[in-house]
Motif scaffolding. Structure first.
Motif, mmCIF file in Angstrom:
data_model
loop_
_atom_site.group_PDB
_atom_site.id
_atom_site.type_symbol
_atom_site.label_atom_id
_atom_site.label_comp_id
_atom_site.label_asym_id
_atom_site.label_seq_id
_atom_site.Cartn_x
_atom_site.Cartn_y
_atom_site.Cartn_z
ATOM 1 N N THR A 28 8.813 44.051 84.023
ATOM 2 C CA THR A 28 7.991 44.485 82.787
ATOM 3 C C THR A 28 7.926 45.789 82.618
ATOM 4 N N ASP A 29 7.691 46.789 83.528
ATOM 5 C CA ASP A 29 7.342 47.682 83.285
ATOM 6 C C ASP A 29 9.099 48.707 82.460
ATOM 7 N N GLU A 30 9.880 48.071 82.782
ATOM 8 C CA GLU A 30 11.457 48.507 82.431
ATOM 9 C C GLU A 30 11.298 48.587 81.235
ATOM 10 N N TRP A 53 7.727 46.894 73.790
ATOM 11 C CA TRP A 53 6.358 46.603 75.042
ATOM 12 C C TRP A 53 5.456 47.111 75.414
ATOM 13 N N ASN A 54 5.395 48.874 75.342
ATOM 14 C CA ASN A 54 4.054 49.949 75.625
ATOM 15 C C ASN A 54 3.656 50.852 74.459
ATOM 16 N N ASN A 77 1.080 38.838 79.362
ATOM 17 C CA ASN A 77 2.153 39.595 78.954
ATOM 18 C C ASN A 77 2.604 38.340 78.392
#
Length: 122
Positions: A28-30, A53-54, A77
């Motif tokens: 999920t960081d991407e 997302w961020n 998440n």
């Protein structure tokens, strides 16, 4: 790789509301955003809205403004879709999808949930 698992959906009465969940796992960081689409048989997938997302910033199409809310629970998440004032025209298969870029085109969303049927009865 990102995995998306959807839950919710089913039969809803006209005028009712809908809540769907989309649990994300993996890389999920991407991610740039998670979006919700829907598709009627024989039609192209329709973009409804997304949440970055961020930043948790949201964007909705004009048609969905005022009826759709997308949120994200950072602890697990999970991205949620909440839609109100449903009509039979909202009957479709609903998908969540994730992308690493700023886009509303389904062609650039590389990770998809399994889809869930929503039927709005008249």
């Amino acid at each position: 790789q990102v995995q998306l698992v959807q839950s919710g959906g089913g039969l809803v009465q006209t005028g009712g509301s809908l809540r769907l969940s989309c649990a994300a796992s993996g890389g999920t960081d991407e991610l740039y955003a998670v979006a919700w689409f829907r598709q009627v048989l024989g039609m192209e997938r329709e973009f409804l809205g997304r949440i970055q997302w961020n930043s948790f910033s949201t964007y909705y199409t004009d048609a969905m403004q005022g009826r759709l809310s997308i949120s994200r629970d950072n602890a697990n998440n999970t991205v949620y879709l909440q839609m109100s004032s449903l009509t039979p025209e909202d009957t479709a298969v609903y998908y969540c999808a994730a992308t690493g870029m700023r886009t509303t085109s389904h062609r650039h969303y590389h990770y998809w949930g399994q889809g869930t049927q929503v039927t709005v009865s008249s």
